[in-house]
Write a protein that holds these residues in place. Sequence first.
Motif, PDB file in Angstrom:
ATOM      1  N   GLU A  52     -59.458  45.065 -73.412  1.00  0.00           N
ATOM      2  CA  GLU A  52     -59.133  45.871 -72.236  1.00  0.00           C
ATOM      3  C   GLU A  52     -59.427  47.344 -72.499  1.00  0.00           C
ATOM      4  OE1 GLU A  52     -58.143  46.867 -68.472  1.00  0.00           O
ATOM      5  OE2 GLU A  52     -58.423  44.841 -69.268  1.00  0.00           O
ATOM      6  N   ARG A  53     -59.082  47.794 -73.684  1.00  0.00           N
ATOM      7  CA  ARG A  53     -59.363  49.193 -74.048  1.00  0.00           C
ATOM      8  C   ARG A  53     -60.874  49.444 -74.074  1.00  0.00           C
ATOM      9  NH1 ARG A  53     -58.883  54.237 -73.745  1.00  0.00           N
ATOM     10  NH2 ARG A  53     -59.256  55.406 -75.631  1.00  0.00           N
ATOM     11  N   GLU A  54     -61.628  48.485 -74.608  1.00  0.00           N
ATOM     12  CA  GLU A  54     -63.086  48.622 -74.626  1.00  0.00           C
ATOM     13  C   GLU A  54     -63.636  48.697 -73.209  1.00  0.00           C
ATOM     14  OE1 GLU A  54     -64.368  45.239 -76.885  1.00  0.00           O
ATOM     15  OE2 GLU A  54     -63.978  46.213 -78.813  1.00  0.00           O
ATOM     16  N   ARG A  55     -63.102  47.839 -72.302  1.00  0.00           N
ATOM     17  CA  ARG A  55     -63.545  47.877 -70.908  1.00  0.00           C
ATOM     18  C   ARG A  55     -63.243  49.234 -70.277  1.00  0.00           C
ATOM     19  NH1 ARG A  55     -60.608  42.962 -69.940  1.00  0.00           N
ATOM     20  NH2 ARG A  55     -61.827  41.357 -70.928  1.00  0.00           N
ATOM     21  N   GLU A  56     -62.047  49.754 -70.546  1.00  0.00           N
ATOM     22  CA  GLU A  56     -61.674  51.063 -69.993  1.00  0.00           C
ATOM     23  C   GLU A  56     -62.610  52.155 -70.504  1.00  0.00           C
ATOM     24  OE1 GLU A  56     -57.598  51.640 -71.079  1.00  0.00           O
ATOM     25  OE2 GLU A  56     -56.855  50.147 -69.664  1.00  0.00           O
ATOM     26  N   VAL A  57     -62.909  52.108 -71.801  1.00  0.00           N
ATOM     27  CA  VAL A  57     -63.799  53.118 -72.391  1.00  0.00           C
ATOM     28  C   VAL A  57     -65.190  53.016 -71.769  1.00  0.00           C
ATOM     29  CG1 VAL A  57     -64.968  53.770 -74.523  1.00  0.00           C
ATOM     30  CG2 VAL A  57     -62.516  53.358 -74.544  1.00  0.00           C
ATOM     31  N   LEU A  58     -65.708  51.786 -71.624  1.00  0.00           N
ATOM     32  CA  LEU A  58     -67.029  51.607 -71.013  1.00  0.00           C
ATOM     33  C   LEU A  58     -67.037  52.082 -69.564  1.00  0.00           C
ATOM     34  CD1 LEU A  58     -68.179  48.136 -72.405  1.00  0.00           C
ATOM     35  CD2 LEU A  58     -69.190  50.362 -72.854  1.00  0.00           C
ATOM     36  N   HIS A  59     -65.976  51.768 -68.829  1.00  0.00           N
ATOM     37  CA  HIS A  59     -65.884  52.194 -67.427  1.00  0.00           C
ATOM     38  C   HIS A  59     -65.874  53.720 -67.332  1.00  0.00           C
ATOM     39  CE1 HIS A  59     -64.902  51.988 -63.202  1.00  0.00           C
ATOM     40  NE2 HIS A  59     -63.844  52.738 -63.402  1.00  0.00           N
ATOM     41  N   LYS A  60     -65.095  54.337 -68.185  1.00  0.00           N
ATOM     42  CA  LYS A  60     -65.020  55.805 -68.180  1.00  0.00           C
ATOM     43  C   LYS A  60     -66.374  56.408 -68.557  1.00  0.00           C
ATOM     44  CE  LYS A  60     -62.405  59.697 -69.991  1.00  0.00           C
ATOM     45  NZ  LYS A  60     -61.364  60.148 -70.899  1.00  0.00           N
ATOM     46  N   ALA A  61     -67.040  55.819 -69.553  1.00  0.00           N
ATOM     47  CA  ALA A  61     -68.350  56.326 -69.967  1.00  0.00           C
ATOM     48  C   ALA A  61     -69.360  56.198 -68.822  1.00  0.00           C
ATOM     49  CB  ALA A  61     -68.840  55.572 -71.197  1.00  0.00           C
ATOM     50  N   ARG A  62     -69.308  55.065 -68.102  1.00  0.00           N
ATOM     51  CA  ARG A  62     -70.218  54.883 -66.960  1.00  0.00           C
ATOM     52  C   ARG A  62     -69.932  55.910 -65.876  1.00  0.00           C
ATOM     53  NH1 ARG A  62     -69.362  48.627 -67.245  1.00  0.00           N
ATOM     54  NH2 ARG A  62     -71.020  48.061 -68.691  1.00  0.00           N
ATOM     55  N   GLN A  63     -68.637  56.146 -65.595  1.00  0.00           N
ATOM     56  CA  GLN A  63     -68.281  57.139 -64.584  1.00  0.00           C
ATOM     57  C   GLN A  63     -68.788  58.524 -64.974  1.00  0.00           C
ATOM     58  OE1 GLN A  63     -64.029  56.735 -64.231  1.00  0.00           O
ATOM     59  NE2 GLN A  63     -64.201  55.555 -62.330  1.00  0.00           N
ATOM     60  N   GLU A  64     -68.563  58.905 -66.232  1.00  0.00           N
ATOM     61  CA  GLU A  64     -69.014  60.223 -66.690  1.00  0.00           C
ATOM     62  C   GLU A  64     -70.532  60.330 -66.629  1.00  0.00           C
ATOM     63  OE1 GLU A  64     -67.300  60.813 -70.543  1.00  0.00           O
ATOM     64  OE2 GLU A  64     -65.302  61.212 -69.736  1.00  0.00           O
ATOM     65  N   ASN A  65     -71.225  59.261 -67.001  1.00  0.00           N
ATOM     66  CA  ASN A  65     -72.681  59.261 -66.952  1.00  0.00           C
ATOM     67  C   ASN A  65     -73.168  59.383 -65.510  1.00  0.00           C
ATOM     68  OD1 ASN A  65     -75.302  59.097 -67.850  1.00  0.00           O
ATOM     69  ND2 ASN A  65     -75.320  56.874 -67.939  1.00  0.00           N
ATOM     70  N   SER A  66     -72.508  58.667 -64.612  1.00  0.00           N
ATOM     71  CA  SER A  66     -72.871  58.730 -63.200  1.00  0.00           C
ATOM     72  C   SER A  66     -72.627  60.130 -62.636  1.00  0.00           C
ATOM     73  CB  SER A  66     -72.058  57.698 -62.415  1.00  0.00           C
ATOM     74  OG  SER A  66     -72.307  57.815 -61.050  1.00  0.00           O
ATOM     75  N   ALA A  67     -71.485  60.708 -62.980  1.00  0.00           N
ATOM     76  CA  ALA A  67     -71.168  62.065 -62.499  1.00  0.00           C
ATOM     77  C   ALA A  67     -72.173  63.068 -63.061  1.00  0.00           C
ATOM     78  CB  ALA A  67     -69.750  62.449 -62.915  1.00  0.00           C
ATOM     79  N   PHE A  68     -72.539  62.921 -64.322  1.00  0.00           N
ATOM     80  CA  PHE A  68     -73.514  63.820 -64.939  1.00  0.00           C
ATOM     81  C   PHE A  68     -74.863  63.686 -64.233  1.00  0.00           C
ATOM     82  CE2 PHE A  68     -76.914  64.485 -68.051  1.00  0.00           C
ATOM     83  CZ  PHE A  68     -76.674  65.805 -68.380  1.00  0.00           C
ATOM     84  N   SER A  69     -75.279  62.445 -63.976  1.00  0.00           N
ATOM     85  CA  SER A  69     -76.559  62.223 -63.294  1.00  0.00           C
ATOM     86  C   SER A  69     -76.544  62.839 -61.899  1.00  0.00           C
ATOM     87  CB  SER A  69     -76.848  60.726 -63.191  1.00  0.00           C
ATOM     88  OG  SER A  69     -77.011  60.162 -64.459  1.00  0.00           O
ATOM     89  N   ARG A  70     -75.429  62.644 -61.188  1.00  0.00           N
ATOM     90  CA  ARG A  70     -75.319  63.186 -59.838  1.00  0.00           C
ATOM     91  C   ARG A  70     -75.388  64.719 -59.866  1.00  0.00           C
ATOM     92  NH1 ARG A  70     -71.265  60.393 -58.543  1.00  0.00           N
ATOM     93  NH2 ARG A  70     -69.681  61.861 -59.192  1.00  0.00           N
ATOM     94  N   LYS A  71     -74.657  65.334 -60.777  1.00  0.00           N
ATOM     95  CA  LYS A  71     -74.671  66.802 -60.879  1.00  0.00           C
ATOM     96  C   LYS A  71     -76.059  67.302 -61.249  1.00  0.00           C
ATOM     97  CE  LYS A  71     -69.828  67.559 -62.087  1.00  0.00           C
ATOM     98  NZ  LYS A  71     -68.903  68.000 -63.121  1.00  0.00           N
TER      99      LYS A  71
END
Length: 146
Positions: free
Chosen positions: A75-94
């Motif tokens: 579950e912790r790994e899933r949370e970390v991956l989800h957060k990393a994807r969100q940050e990557n998506s936000a970075f790409s959008r910016k």
Amino acid sequence: LSSRLEVKSLTQRLAGQAFEVILGAEPSQDKRQPLALPPRRGVSLEELQRRQEAAEERRKSQEAAVLKQLAEKREREREVLHKARQENSAFSRKTEEKLQHKMEVNKENREARLHELRQRLQLKASLTQHEVFLHLTQSNAHLKKK
């Protein structure tokens, strides 16, 4: 006791001598006594089954704890991956937004330069036409005087 007494002379000084006295244990105490085993009692079939069931419960409990730890880790790994994807998506959008803004600014600057160059060209063309006109009028006036 006297047979196990040992005396060593350490130093001799003007004030006296120093000795080390080593007392040994009694010979009867050197022999180790075997540990007394607890009296064996007869173990009944019910007692053996109870112990086996208790061991099985402990094993199941340990398995459940290990599985719970693994589930928490996943579950912790899933949370970390989800957060990393969100940050990557936000970075790409910016980054895309910044690039779009930069391209718009460059387009506006290019259009402003082109507009300025057209105005200068028009001014130069009109000055050239005016100069040609003045030159022609001066030439005509000069020719009329002759």
